[in-house]
Design a protein around this motif. Structure first.
Motif, short mmCIF file in Angstrom:
data_model
loop_
_atom_site.label_atom_id
_atom_site.label_comp_id
_atom_site.label_asym_id
_atom_site.label_seq_id
_atom_site.Cartn_x
_atom_site.Cartn_y
_atom_site.Cartn_z
N GLN A 8 -13.92 7.91 45.60
CA GLN A 8 -14.51 8.70 44.52
C GLN A 8 -16.01 8.46 44.54
N LEU A 9 -16.79 9.52 44.32
CA LEU A 9 -18.23 9.45 44.47
C LEU A 9 -18.94 9.44 43.12
N LEU A 10 -20.19 9.00 43.13
CA LEU A 10 -20.98 8.91 41.92
C LEU A 10 -21.85 10.14 41.75
N SER A 11 -21.95 10.63 40.53
CA SER A 11 -22.88 11.71 40.22
C SER A 11 -24.10 11.12 39.54
N GLN A 178 -14.03 13.08 45.36
CA GLN A 178 -14.68 13.98 44.40
C GLN A 178 -15.89 13.30 43.74
N ARG A 179 -16.86 14.13 43.41
CA ARG A 179 -18.04 13.68 42.68
C ARG A 179 -18.00 14.35 41.30
N THR A 180 -17.64 13.60 40.27
CA THR A 180 -17.46 14.17 38.94
C THR A 180 -18.27 13.38 37.91
N TRP A 183 -17.81 9.34 36.87
CA TRP A 183 -18.54 8.20 37.44
C TRP A 183 -20.00 8.62 37.60
N GLN A 184 -20.90 7.90 36.94
CA GLN A 184 -22.31 8.25 36.97
C GLN A 184 -23.15 7.04 37.34
N SER A 311 -22.66 8.10 48.97
CA SER A 311 -22.12 8.09 47.61
C SER A 311 -23.08 7.42 46.66
#
Length: 311
Positions: A8-11, A178-180, A183-184, A311
């Protein structure tokens, strides 16, 4: 051992969230790494799924008896230096030299054979804590976090000179690849990856600067040069490495720079900076390290073809 799970990726966000549904943890400056433990040992994969088990074998052997079988962790592999700061620029050399490393685990994706991807982050944090509760080694540890208000932690990280913090929703599942907004990331200094397409050097100093570019679509954009942030050893090691790469003619879209040497094999580097000028060049750039975990693929003329994001 289980199949690789895309992380999972960071926005990015400019406003720090708050409230009972958020947790906040330190953002570590290292390599994103997925660890899979089985009866056959521990396997390590990078954020793009590249198998690094052989490269990290001594460290993996040291932690293999600490982890339960059929369990998969998500986290960051780091090397520490003064003040407990993680040093991206020192990590690649630390791996090559077999120096002590620490894995900061912040999630568990498989627990004793059962997938945890659909469980909430709150549940996964409990599993992670209990799974690593008996581990006292400096080689691997669960990432600490705070609940509700991340501002004090962000200020603490600022004063300590760390990279920043991450905000995560407690009620969210794990979303592979996914980048949502769940996660920030909040960085104290802006840091991104660029392509080093060339360099400058002289007899007195050796390596004086790297020539930077970024890729958007099929074209390169010139991002200026970075000449600070290198240690004396880094200048020497990098110049030896760069000198061994064949030269090419100036890449398209790059300005004509006197005495520049353009690389047949461009490399990925991480650079800190304050912001980007209207010209497209970085302001106050500082070299932070070579991205050994990201490959820049090139065509026959040396022009970058593929530039994976981070990421």
């Amino acid at each position: 051992m289980g199949n690789f799970v895309p992380p999972q990726l960071l926005s990015g966000n400019a406003v720090l969230p708050s409230g009972h549904c958020w947790l906040f943890e330190r953002k570590y400056d290292g390599y994103r790494l997925q660890l899979s433990a089985s009866q056959d040992g521990v396997k390590a994969r990078t954020r793009t799924g590249v198998d690094w088990t052989a490269r990290l074998r001594p460290w993996l052997l040291a932690i293999s008896d600490m982890l339960p079988t059929d369990t998969v962790f998500d986290g960051e592999l780091c090397v520490l230096h003064a003040g407990g700061r993680t040093s991206f620029s020192m990590l690649g050399e630390a791996i090559k030299q077999g120096q002590p490393l620490c894995y900061h685990a912040f999630d568990v994706l498989l627990h004793r054979g059962a997938s945890t991807l659909d469980r909430t982050l709150a549940d996964r944090k409990v599993l992670l804590s209990t799974t690593l509760a008996g581990v006292t080694s400096s080689y691997i540890q669960a990432v600490d976090f705070v609940l509700g208000n991340g501002q004090p932690l962000l200020e603490q990280m600022r004063l300590a000179g760390h990279e920043g913090i991450v905000a995560k929703r407690l009620d969210g599942p794990y979303r592979p690849g996914q980048r949502t907004p769940d996660w920030q990331k909040f960085k104290i200094q802006r840091t991104e990856d660029f392509i080093a397409v060339g360099y400058h050097s002289n007899e007195a100093q050796g390596l004086t600067s790297l020539i930077l570019a970024s890729q958007g679509g099929d074209s390169l954009q010139y991002r200026g040069r970075v000449g600070t942030g290198f240690t004396s050893d880094e200048r020497r090691i990098l110049l030896t490495r760069l000198s061994a790469s064949p030269s090419v003619q100036i890449p398209a879209a790059m300005p004509s720079l006197p005495d520049a040497r353009w690389l047949r094999h461009p490399m990925a580097v991480q650079v800190g900076f304050t912001h980007i000028a209207p010209s497209g060049c970085l302001l106050h750039p500082v070299f932070q390290g070579v991205r050994e975990d990201i490959a820049v693929l090139t065509n026959d003329s040396g022009s970058p073809l593929i530039w994976p994001g981070r990421s």
